[in-house]
Write a protein that holds these residues in place. Structure first.
Motif, PDB file in Angstrom:
ATOM      1  N   PRO A   1       0.808  -1.221   0.000  1.00 15.82           N
ATOM      2  CA  PRO A   1       0.000   0.000   0.000  1.00 15.82           C
ATOM      3  C   PRO A   1       0.842   1.273   0.000  1.00 15.82           C
ATOM      4  N   VAL A   2       0.393   2.264  -0.774  1.00 13.07           N
ATOM      5  CA  VAL A   2       1.185   3.481  -0.964  1.00 13.07           C
ATOM      6  C   VAL A   2       0.767   4.607  -0.029  1.00 13.07           C
ATOM      7  N   PHE A   3      -0.327   4.430   0.703  1.00 10.60           N
ATOM      8  CA  PHE A   3      -0.705   5.420   1.716  1.00 10.60           C
ATOM      9  C   PHE A   3      -1.524   4.736   2.803  1.00 10.60           C
ATOM     10  N   ASP A   4      -1.584   5.384   3.959  1.00 11.15           N
ATOM     11  CA  ASP A   4      -2.259   4.864   5.145  1.00 11.15           C
ATOM     12  C   ASP A   4      -3.765   5.073   5.011  1.00 11.15           C
ATOM     13  N   GLY A   5      -4.507   3.978   4.965  1.00 13.92           N
ATOM     14  CA  GLY A   5      -5.949   4.071   4.809  1.00 13.92           C
ATOM     15  C   GLY A   5      -6.652   4.768   5.951  1.00 13.92           C
ATOM     16  N   ASN A   6      -6.044   4.769   7.133  1.00 13.57           N
ATOM     17  CA  ASN A   6      -6.655   5.450   8.271  1.00 13.57           C
ATOM     18  C   ASN A   6      -6.570   6.971   8.162  1.00 13.57           C
ATOM     19  N   ARG A   7      -5.687   7.465   7.299  1.00 14.60           N
ATOM     20  CA  ARG A   7      -5.508   8.904   7.154  1.00 14.60           C
ATOM     21  C   ARG A   7      -6.423   9.515   6.089  1.00 14.60           C
TER      22      ARG A   7
ATOM     23  N   VAL B   1      -5.681   2.444  -9.448  1.00 15.49           N
ATOM     24  CA  VAL B   1      -5.493   2.272 -10.888  1.00 15.49           C
ATOM     25  C   VAL B   1      -4.291   1.408 -11.250  1.00 15.49           C
ATOM     26  N   GLY B   2      -3.179   1.597 -10.563  1.00 17.68           N
ATOM     27  CA  GLY B   2      -1.918   1.045 -11.049  1.00 17.68           C
ATOM     28  C   GLY B   2      -1.758  -0.450 -10.905  1.00 17.68           C
ATOM     29  N   SER B   3      -2.175  -1.031  -9.792  1.00 19.08           N
ATOM     30  CA  SER B   3      -1.939  -2.457  -9.568  1.00 19.08           C
ATOM     31  C   SER B   3      -2.890  -3.276 -10.430  1.00 19.08           C
ATOM     32  N   TYR B   4      -2.331  -4.273 -11.107  1.00 21.70           N
ATOM     33  CA  TYR B   4      -3.139  -5.065 -12.040  1.00 21.70           C
ATOM     34  C   TYR B   4      -2.837  -6.556 -11.944  1.00 21.70           C
ATOM     35  N   ARG B   5      -2.030  -6.953 -10.942  1.00 20.05           N
ATOM     36  CA  ARG B   5      -1.719  -8.363 -10.751  1.00 20.05           C
ATOM     37  C   ARG B   5      -2.111  -8.791  -9.340  1.00 20.05           C
ATOM     38  N   PRO B   6      -2.294 -10.082  -9.127  1.00 20.04           N
ATOM     39  CA  PRO B   6      -2.677 -10.563  -7.800  1.00 20.04           C
ATOM     40  C   PRO B   6      -1.658 -10.267  -6.708  1.00 20.04           C
ATOM     41  N   ASP B   7      -0.387 -10.016  -7.070  1.00 17.58           N
ATOM     42  CA  ASP B   7       0.628  -9.742  -6.055  1.00 17.58           C
ATOM     43  C   ASP B   7       0.847  -8.250  -5.815  1.00 17.58           C
ATOM     44  N   MET B   8       0.111  -7.394  -6.501  1.00 20.21           N
ATOM     45  CA  MET B   8       0.240  -5.946  -6.327  1.00 20.21           C
ATOM     46  C   MET B   8      -0.855  -5.425  -5.398  1.00 20.21           C
ATOM     47  N   GLN B   9      -0.499  -4.445  -4.561  1.00 22.91           N
ATOM     48  CA  GLN B   9      -1.477  -3.930  -3.594  1.00 22.91           C
ATOM     49  C   GLN B   9      -1.180  -2.460  -3.295  1.00 22.91           C
ATOM     50  N   GLU B  10      -1.797  -1.575  -4.045  1.00 22.24           N
ATOM     51  CA  GLU B  10      -1.654  -0.132  -3.794  1.00 22.24           C
ATOM     52  C   GLU B  10      -2.517   0.342  -2.629  1.00 22.24           C
ATOM     53  N   LEU B  11      -3.694  -0.237  -2.488  1.00 20.56           N
ATOM     54  CA  LEU B  11      -4.685   0.253  -1.535  1.00 20.56           C
ATOM     55  C   LEU B  11      -4.587  -0.493  -0.215  1.00 20.56           C
ATOM     56  N   ASP B  12      -4.542   0.260   0.850  1.00 21.25           N
ATOM     57  CA  ASP B  12      -4.466  -0.280   2.204  1.00 21.25           C
ATOM     58  C   ASP B  12      -5.787  -0.966   2.553  1.00 21.25           C
ATOM     59  N   VAL B  13      -5.719  -2.148   3.154  1.00 21.70           N
ATOM     60  CA  VAL B  13      -6.929  -2.859   3.546  1.00 21.70           C
ATOM     61  C   VAL B  13      -7.754  -2.031   4.517  1.00 21.70           C
ATOM     62  N   ARG B  14      -7.090  -1.168   5.303  1.00 17.57           N
ATOM     63  CA  ARG B  14      -7.838  -0.322   6.236  1.00 17.57           C
ATOM     64  C   ARG B  14      -8.734   0.665   5.496  1.00 17.57           C
ATOM     65  N   LEU B  15      -8.322   1.077   4.293  1.00 19.19           N
ATOM     66  CA  LEU B  15      -9.186   1.922   3.466  1.00 19.19           C
ATOM     67  C   LEU B  15     -10.429   1.150   3.056  1.00 19.19           C
ATOM     68  N   LEU B  16     -10.243  -0.100   2.615  1.00 20.93           N
ATOM     69  CA  LEU B  16     -11.386  -0.902   2.195  1.00 20.93           C
ATOM     70  C   LEU B  16     -12.338  -1.145   3.358  1.00 20.93           C
ATOM     71  N   GLU B  17     -11.790  -1.350   4.545  1.00 19.81           N
ATOM     72  CA  GLU B  17     -12.634  -1.583   5.715  1.00 19.81           C
ATOM     73  C   GLU B  17     -13.426  -0.344   6.091  1.00 19.81           C
ATOM     74  N   ARG B  18     -12.876   0.840   5.810  1.00 19.01           N
ATOM     75  CA  ARG B  18     -13.553   2.096   6.150  1.00 19.01           C
ATOM     76  C   ARG B  18     -14.493   2.584   5.050  1.00 19.01           C
ATOM     77  N   ALA B  19     -14.310   2.073   3.833  1.00 17.85           N
ATOM     78  CA  ALA B  19     -15.065   2.582   2.686  1.00 17.85           C
ATOM     79  C   ALA B  19     -16.560   2.295   2.826  1.00 17.85           C
ATOM     80  N   ASP B  20     -17.354   3.287   2.447  1.00 21.33           N
ATOM     81  CA  ASP B  20     -18.813   3.125   2.483  1.00 21.33           C
ATOM     82  C   ASP B  20     -19.355   2.540   1.183  1.00 21.33           C
ATOM     83  N   ARG B  21     -18.728   2.909   0.056  1.00 28.75           N
ATOM     84  CA  ARG B  21     -19.181   2.425  -1.242  1.00 28.75           C
ATOM     85  C   ARG B  21     -17.954   2.056  -2.072  1.00 28.75           C
TER      86      ARG B  21
END
Length: 329
Positions: free
Chosen positions: A208-214, A224-244
């Protein structure tokens, strides 16, 4: 047969045109009016590189096509593009090749337009500050897309290599100025997201390239950038906080996007969290942002129908403007 290089394409096809073409492709895809076979990958020359073949057909525009993308790292030493691409567009009535286009600029524009469309649909209308992660070959078009759909005042740019950040900000300052925006070289990822109401990540990072809690309430995020199963730009904490959470293609994202697959394997994300495809949103099948405080996320890995619909729009405009070179076989 029409031959269109980068200069010809950019002379007739604007970012707004690209966004509208992508919207059409999203709708056709969600209505299952496209055919998008799995891409074929060939390993070439004992590790020299790979050739990827990405075919698709789109009903409404009556065009089929195939984008050929090569990945040859050694090209850098030869002064050639590391990822050259060519788009071949076929007439849906005759099966004949209608046009050959510069696939690199096509990919840049249609990919940036995905973020542009998602931002237009999901970001707060009053968003004035954005963050852009990554300064590679996609970054310029991504910046243009953000500036096209929101009246941004400040865009914070961050790359893990400070020199790349500063060079990008200097090079892109005139583009930002045309839209009334100022580019700022962020000293850290935290600084980049601190005031951002729109965030676009376009890197090939494995982490992840930034802190999802921030990420502040009300922010819209484009992955946009990650396109393979081993790439992860987005912090899981962002996904947990996301509403939509939205995607461009549900099948493609769930097969390829490490941003979702990695946290899914950890038991911290399920596909049920995904509200729908952007096409579903455009068709009114699902709601988008429902309050100013919601955090929205869009994840894309792209799909070949975007290339076909965009290429068809480019060729139509090029023929009307009489640009490009005609080749008789």
């Amino acid at each position: 047969m029409l031959l269109l290089d980068r200069k010809a394409i950019r002379s007739v096809f604007t970012m707004r045109d690209a966004i509208e073409a992508d919207k059409k492709a999203f709708v056709l895809h969600s209505e299952r009016r496209t055919q998008v076979p799995l891409r074929s990958v060939l390993d070439v020359g004992k590790g020299k590189g790979q050739c990827l073949f990405m075919p698709a057909y789109a009903e409404e525009v009556e065009r089929a096509g195939i984008k050929i993308v090569s990945v040859f790292p050694g090209n850098a030493q030869k002064g050639k593009p590391v990822v050259p691409a060519t788009m071949i567009l076929l007439d849906g009535e005759t099966g004949e090749v209608d046009a050959i286009l510069d696939g690199t600029v096509l990919t840049q524009m249609r990919t940036a337009a995905i973020s542009g469309a998602a931002t237009e649909l999901l970001a707060r209308p009053d968003a004035s500050t954005a963050a852009l992660f990554g300064t590679g070959g996609q970054a310029e078009a991504q910046l243009e897309a953000l500036l096209t759909v929101r009246a941004l005042k400040n865009v914070f740019v961050f790359d893990v290599v400070r020199e790349r950040t500063e060079a990008f900000v200097e090079r892109m300052a005139p583009l930002a100025a045309r839209f009334g925006a100022t580019l700022c070289a962020a000293a850290s990822s935290d600084e980049a997201v601190e005031e951002a109401q729109v965030i676009t990540a376009v890197t090939t990072s494995l982490t992840p390239v930034f802190d999802g809690n921030r990420v502040a309430p009300g922010t819209h995020v484009n992955g946009v950038g990650s396109y393979r199963p081993d790439m992860q730009e987005l912090d899981v904490r962002l996904l947990e906080r996301a509403d939509r959470i939205f995607v461009d293609s549900l099948d493609a994202v769930l097969a390829e996007a490490g941003d979702f697959l990695i946290p899914q394997a950890q038991g911290r994300f399920t596909p049920e969290r995904i509200a729908g495809e952007l096409g579903d949103l455009l068709l009114g099948r699902v709601p988008g942002r429902t309050s100013p405080e919601e955090i929205t996320v869009m994840k894309t890995v792209g799909f070949a129908a975007l290339d076909v619909v965009s290429a068809a729009a480019i060729v139509k405009k090029a023929r009307e403007a009489k640009v490009g070179h005609t080749l008789e076989l």
